[in-house]
Scaffold this motif. Structure first.
Motif, mmCIF file in Angstrom:
data_model
loop_
_atom_site.group_PDB
_atom_site.id
_atom_site.type_symbol
_atom_site.label_atom_id
_atom_site.label_comp_id
_atom_site.label_asym_id
_atom_site.label_seq_id
_atom_site.Cartn_x
_atom_site.Cartn_y
_atom_site.Cartn_z
ATOM 1 N N ASP A 102 11.677 2.020 5.447
ATOM 2 C CA ASP A 102 11.056 0.817 4.873
ATOM 3 C C ASP A 102 9.979 0.261 5.788
ATOM 4 N N ARG A 103 10.277 0.212 7.101
ATOM 5 C CA ARG A 103 9.279 -0.353 8.023
ATOM 6 C C ARG A 103 8.053 0.548 8.116
ATOM 7 N N LEU A 104 8.287 1.868 8.166
ATOM 8 C CA LEU A 104 7.149 2.795 8.189
ATOM 9 C C LEU A 104 6.280 2.587 6.949
ATOM 10 N N MET A 105 6.955 2.477 5.797
ATOM 11 C CA MET A 105 6.223 2.305 4.534
ATOM 12 C C MET A 105 5.436 1.004 4.525
ATOM 13 N N GLU A 106 6.109 -0.054 4.955
ATOM 14 C CA GLU A 106 5.455 -1.373 4.912
ATOM 15 C C GLU A 106 4.175 -1.375 5.763
ATOM 16 N N THR A 107 4.284 -0.816 6.963
ATOM 17 C CA THR A 107 3.111 -0.802 7.843
ATOM 18 C C THR A 107 2.007 0.098 7.285
ATOM 19 N N PHE A 108 2.406 1.265 6.806
ATOM 20 C CA PHE A 108 1.401 2.189 6.252
ATOM 21 C C PHE A 108 0.706 1.586 5.033
ATOM 22 N N GLN A 109 1.465 0.868 4.205
ATOM 23 C CA GLN A 109 0.869 0.302 2.974
ATOM 24 C C GLN A 109 -0.337 -0.555 3.306
ATOM 25 N N THR A 110 -0.217 -1.371 4.360
ATOM 26 C CA THR A 110 -1.326 -2.255 4.728
ATOM 27 C C THR A 110 -2.345 -1.547 5.615
ATOM 28 N N ASN A 111 -1.884 -0.992 6.734
ATOM 29 C CA ASN A 111 -2.814 -0.527 7.780
ATOM 30 C C ASN A 111 -3.552 0.759 7.427
ATOM 31 N N ALA A 112 -2.931 1.609 6.643
ATOM 32 C CA ALA A 112 -3.574 2.901 6.356
ATOM 33 C C ALA A 112 -3.924 3.032 4.872
ATOM 34 N N PHE A 113 -2.911 2.938 4.001
ATOM 35 C CA PHE A 113 -3.184 3.154 2.571
ATOM 36 C C PHE A 113 -4.078 2.039 2.028
ATOM 37 N N GLY A 114 -3.913 0.823 2.553
ATOM 38 C CA GLY A 114 -4.736 -0.301 2.099
ATOM 39 C C GLY A 114 -6.219 -0.005 2.285
ATOM 40 N N ALA A 115 -6.571 0.485 3.468
ATOM 41 C CA ALA A 115 -7.987 0.765 3.749
ATOM 42 C C ALA A 115 -8.526 1.850 2.810
ATOM 43 N N ILE A 116 -7.691 2.855 2.534
ATOM 44 C CA ILE A 116 -8.141 3.938 1.640
ATOM 45 C C ILE A 116 -8.347 3.395 0.221
ATOM 46 N N ARG A 117 -7.374 2.630 -0.266
ATOM 47 C CA ARG A 117 -7.451 2.145 -1.654
ATOM 48 C C ARG A 117 -8.561 1.107 -1.836
ATOM 49 N N VAL A 118 -8.769 0.262 -0.845
ATOM 50 C CA VAL A 118 -9.861 -0.732 -0.941
ATOM 51 C C VAL A 118 -11.211 0.004 -0.954
ATOM 52 N N THR A 119 -11.355 1.010 -0.098
ATOM 53 C CA THR A 119 -12.610 1.774 -0.077
ATOM 54 C C THR A 119 -12.852 2.427 -1.433
ATOM 55 N N GLN A 120 -11.811 3.018 -2.015
ATOM 56 C CA GLN A 120 -11.973 3.649 -3.338
ATOM 57 C C GLN A 120 -12.432 2.621 -4.375
ATOM 58 N N ALA A 121 -11.776 1.451 -4.370
ATOM 59 C CA ALA A 121 -12.050 0.448 -5.408
ATOM 60 C C ALA A 121 -13.454 -0.145 -5.290
ATOM 61 N N PHE A 122 -13.969 -0.237 -4.049
ATOM 62 C CA PHE A 122 -15.285 -0.860 -3.853
ATOM 63 C C PHE A 122 -16.417 0.164 -3.744
ATOM 64 N N LEU A 123 -16.062 1.437 -3.928
ATOM 65 C CA LEU A 123 -17.063 2.509 -3.832
ATOM 66 C C LEU A 123 -18.231 2.348 -4.813
ATOM 67 N N PRO A 124 -17.974 1.970 -6.073
ATOM 68 C CA PRO A 124 -19.122 1.811 -6.989
ATOM 69 C C PRO A 124 -20.159 0.831 -6.445
ATOM 70 N N PHE A 125 -19.716 -0.198 -5.735
ATOM 71 C CA PHE A 125 -20.650 -1.195 -5.193
ATOM 72 C C PHE A 125 -21.341 -0.657 -3.934
ATOM 73 N N LEU A 126 -20.585 0.066 -3.111
ATOM 74 C CA LEU A 126 -21.174 0.662 -1.901
ATOM 75 C C LEU A 126 -22.243 1.687 -2.287
ATOM 76 N N LYS A 127 -22.003 2.404 -3.370
ATOM 77 C CA LYS A 127 -22.964 3.441 -3.798
ATOM 78 C C LYS A 127 -24.282 2.828 -4.259
#
Ligand code: NAP
Length: 231
Positions: A102-127
């Motif tokens: 649970d702790r591994l998941m919680e940290t990964f959700q924010t620190n790693a997966f969060g950055a990937i998913r935010v980048t994906q979602a804002f890609l149309p604007f970055l492009k």
């Protein structure tokens, strides 16, 4: 007249993120201060001088990310600089031999997966930007030589964020979008504690420098103190 550059910083209601917002706004950027807590985020945005707006987003929650991207799209077509700053450090009592899934998941959700998913979602604007970049707030704890068995979920999440930086760079190179990782050093914030070596101004410096002076040749690299550093 030259158009204003537009930046968004996640997890920016306090700490290094808030200082990055402050410095970018002072440098003439239009800045979106993003935070998961609406009250804290709006209060922080109101206290910064310059062109600063609040955008609600919990980076650990895909629905919240998609809502934020939709809301952003109602206001802007373009995003020039995305700074994935939101992070948690919750390894207080369990090392690598005891850390829970649970702790591994919680940290990964924010620190790693969060950055990937935010980048994906804002890609149309970055492009839509002529010169876009993504800056990931990593840590010395994510360096191969900085891995520490007492801080397992945080170290591994930042190691993963560094890996994601390399892959995002590979995937976005042809779109002309630069992707960097950087370490702010040990900084006096709620996360770093009051004994840390650096002020928030120092901690924000390399991210702000990359946002304003980063070049395509430096994409896919990891920085400390404005210099390329070994992963
Ligand atoms: P901080 O003062 O604890 O601030 C962290 C920020 O992230 C807060 O605004 C927090 O919001 C936000 N956040 C946490 N989870 C979130 C989520 N799911 N969605 C959106 N926002 C979220 O930490 P900091 O020292 O400024 O750290 C900023 C970044 O630098 C982090 O990525 C950290 O890992 C990295 N870093 C810091 C140090 C250091 O010494 N301080 C060293 C190396 C790297 P709430 O207020 O709502 O909790």
């Amino acid at each position: 007249m030259s158009e204003k550059r537009i930046a968004m910083v996640t997890g920016a209601n306090k700490g290094i993120g808030l200082e990055i917002v402050r410095q970018l706004a002072a440098g003439g950027f239009q800045v979106f201060l993003s935070a998961r807590n609406e009250l804290k985020g709006k209060k922080a945005a109101a206290e910064v001088r310059g062109d600063v707006s609040f955008l609600q987003m919990d980076v650990a929650d895909d629905e919240s990310i998609l809502n934020a991207a939709r809301e952003y799209g109602n206001l802007n077509e373009r995003l020039d600089v995305l700074i994935n700053n939101a992070g948690i450090y919750i390894d207080a009592d369990a090392g690598i031999l005891a850390v829970s899934r649970d702790r591994l998941m919680e940290t990964f959700q924010t620190n790693a997966f969060g950055a990937i998913r935010v980048t994906q979602a804002f890609l149309p604007f970055l492009k839509k930007s002529r010169e876009a970049c993504v800056i990931n707030l990593s840590s010395g704890y994510g360096e191969i030589g900085g891995l520490t068995s007492e801080v397992p979920s945080y170290c591994l999440s930042k190691l993963t964020l560094n890996g994601a930086t390399i892959m995002l760079h590979q995937a976005l190179r042809s779109s002309g979008i630069s992707v960097y990782a950087m370490s702010p050093g040990w900084v006096r914030t709620d996360m770093g504690g009051q004994n840390a070596e650096r002020s928030v101004e120092q901690g924000a410096d390399t991210a702000v420098w990359l946002a304003t002076k980063g070049s395509k040749e430096q994409s896919g690299r990891y920085f400390r103190d404005r210099k390329i550093h070994a992963w």
